[in-house]
Scaffold this motif. Structure first.
Motif, short mmCIF file in Angstrom:
data_model
loop_
_atom_site.label_atom_id
_atom_site.label_comp_id
_atom_site.label_asym_id
_atom_site.label_seq_id
_atom_site.Cartn_x
_atom_site.Cartn_y
_atom_site.Cartn_z
N MET A 77 0.94 -1.28 -0.10
CA MET A 77 0.20 0.19 0.20
C MET A 77 1.05 1.17 0.10
O MET A 77 0.66 2.01 -0.98
N ASN A 78 1.79 1.36 0.89
CA ASN A 78 2.74 2.53 0.97
C ASN A 78 3.57 2.88 -0.44
O ASN A 78 3.46 3.80 -0.73
N ALA A 79 4.06 1.80 -1.05
CA ALA A 79 4.56 1.90 -2.28
C ALA A 79 3.76 2.37 -3.23
O ALA A 79 4.03 3.16 -4.18
N ALA A 80 2.40 2.10 -3.29
CA ALA A 80 1.50 2.56 -4.11
C ALA A 80 1.09 4.06 -4.04
O ALA A 80 0.94 4.78 -4.77
N VAL A 81 0.99 4.37 -2.77
CA VAL A 81 0.80 5.90 -2.29
C VAL A 81 2.13 6.59 -2.96
O VAL A 81 1.70 7.80 -3.48
N ASN A 82 3.25 6.06 -2.35
CA ASN A 82 4.47 6.97 -2.94
C ASN A 82 4.42 7.15 -4.52
O ASN A 82 4.90 8.18 -5.11
N HIS A 83 4.01 5.93 -5.10
CA HIS A 83 3.98 5.98 -6.60
C HIS A 83 3.14 7.05 -7.22
O HIS A 83 3.47 7.79 -8.00
N ILE A 84 1.93 7.04 -6.59
CA ILE A 84 0.83 8.07 -6.94
C ILE A 84 1.29 9.43 -6.74
O ILE A 84 1.33 10.53 -7.51
N MET A 85 2.16 9.65 -5.61
CA MET A 85 2.61 11.15 -5.17
C MET A 85 3.72 11.51 -6.35
O MET A 85 3.68 12.66 -6.56
N GLN A 86 4.42 10.66 -6.48
CA GLN A 86 5.41 10.97 -7.36
C GLN A 86 5.18 11.26 -8.99
O GLN A 86 5.78 11.82 -9.52
N ASN A 87 4.20 10.67 -9.07
CA ASN A 87 3.60 10.80 -10.54
C ASN A 87 2.71 11.98 -10.85
O ASN A 87 2.22 12.34 -11.95
N VAL A 88 2.57 12.65 -9.99
CA VAL A 88 1.58 14.06 -10.13
C VAL A 88 2.70 15.17 -10.51
O VAL A 88 3.95 15.21 -9.85
N ASP A 89 2.30 15.80 -11.43
CA ASP A 89 2.90 17.06 -11.76
C ASP A 89 2.54 18.10 -10.94
O ASP A 89 1.68 18.76 -11.07
N TRP A 90 3.46 18.34 -10.00
CA TRP A 90 2.79 19.27 -8.73
C TRP A 90 3.03 20.75 -9.15
O TRP A 90 2.48 21.68 -8.57
N SER A 91 3.55 21.25 -10.37
CA SER A 91 3.79 22.34 -10.66
C SER A 91 2.46 22.72 -11.51
O SER A 91 2.29 23.86 -11.96
N LYS A 92 1.73 21.82 -11.82
CA LYS A 92 0.34 22.31 -12.52
C LYS A 92 -0.53 23.23 -11.71
O LYS A 92 -1.01 24.22 -12.51
N TYR A 93 -0.46 23.47 -10.54
CA TYR A 93 -1.47 24.31 -9.73
C TYR A 93 -0.49 24.61 -8.27
O TYR A 93 0.31 24.02 -8.16
N ASP A 94 -0.97 25.55 -7.80
CA ASP A 94 -0.26 26.25 -6.60
C ASP A 94 -1.14 25.31 -5.60
O ASP A 94 -2.16 24.81 -5.75
N LEU A 95 -0.64 25.24 -4.27
CA LEU A 95 -1.18 24.36 -3.05
C LEU A 95 -2.91 24.92 -3.06
O LEU A 95 -3.42 23.81 -2.91
N PRO A 96 -3.05 25.99 -2.82
CA PRO A 96 -4.71 26.38 -2.59
C PRO A 96 -5.56 25.84 -3.61
O PRO A 96 -6.60 25.19 -3.56
N THR A 97 -4.79 25.78 -4.90
CA THR A 97 -5.64 25.47 -6.30
C THR A 97 -5.81 23.91 -6.14
O THR A 97 -6.74 23.29 -6.49
N TRP A 98 -4.85 23.19 -5.72
CA TRP A 98 -4.95 21.69 -5.60
C TRP A 98 -5.99 21.47 -4.56
O TRP A 98 -6.60 20.44 -4.74
N LEU A 99 -5.87 22.12 -3.51
CA LEU A 99 -6.92 21.79 -2.49
C LEU A 99 -8.36 21.95 -3.04
O LEU A 99 -9.14 21.40 -2.59
N LYS A 100 -8.53 23.20 -3.52
CA LYS A 100 -9.56 23.48 -4.25
C LYS A 100 -10.23 22.25 -5.07
O LYS A 100 -11.44 21.91 -5.28
N GLN A 101 -9.36 21.77 -6.10
CA GLN A 101 -9.62 20.99 -7.03
C GLN A 101 -10.02 19.68 -6.50
O GLN A 101 -10.87 19.14 -6.81
N PHE A 102 -9.41 19.60 -5.30
CA PHE A 102 -9.84 18.06 -4.62
C PHE A 102 -11.33 18.29 -4.15
O PHE A 102 -11.83 17.43 -4.17
#
Length: 173
Positions: free
Chosen positions: A1-26
């Protein structure tokens, strides 16, 4: 499970949005998906409950008293904004908050995370968030929660000026 979570987090292009926008999008994503989360409880709600269980007996009694005294019924409103993130990106954003909640014993940090969840995930208004306190205090809790998230995840852009402009009520100047 932990490996899957790390994999998901590493595959996200975090430069796509700033932090507040990521939270709103969620929050928008949450409004477009079913509320069942694979037949189980929302993982963020479960993490908050688990964190609250670590509180003292006096703190638990106060939470129960507050709950019993409130007459509000929680309503989930559909967002009028479009979700622009994928399911994997949403899971990664959710993981950011869950990791902070599960990794702390600080009641203050939990309050800040609850404010962030209320504002961005549940899209609550400042007046609803300010019940029992001032709007200024609610805004400060959100700012501190965002700062805590940014300190832990500094690879996600955080445009302080943007969030400050958004958090200021136009009627107050």
């Amino acid at each position: 499970m932990n490996a899957a979570v790390n994999h998901i987090m590493q595959n996200v292009d975090w430069s796509k949005y700033d932090l507040p926008t990521w939270l709103k999008q969620f929050g928008y994503w949450q409004g477009t998906t079913s509320r069942t989360f694979n037949g189980g409880e929302n993982p963020i709600a479960a993490a908050m409950k688990k964190a609250k269980l670590r509180l003292s007996k006096k703190q638990k009694a106060q939470i129960i008293a507050d709950y019993m005294c409130t007459e509000e019924v929680e309503k989930f409103q559909r967002s009028k904004y479009a979700c622009q993130i994928t399911d994997d990106e949403a899971r990664a954003v959710q993981r950011l908050v869950i990791d902070i909640i599960n990794g702390t014993d600080s009641e203050i940090l939990l309050e800040w995370m609850q404010a962030v969840i209320s504002k961005f995930f549940n899209q609550e208004s400042w007046s609803k968030m300010a019940v029992g306190r001032t709007t200024y205090e609610a805004r400060q809790d959100v700012k501190f929660g965002l700062a805590a998230l940014h300190c832990r995840y500094s690879f996600i852009e955080y445009e302080r000026k943007t969030i400050d402009d958004e958090l200021v009520d136009p009627a107050q100047g």
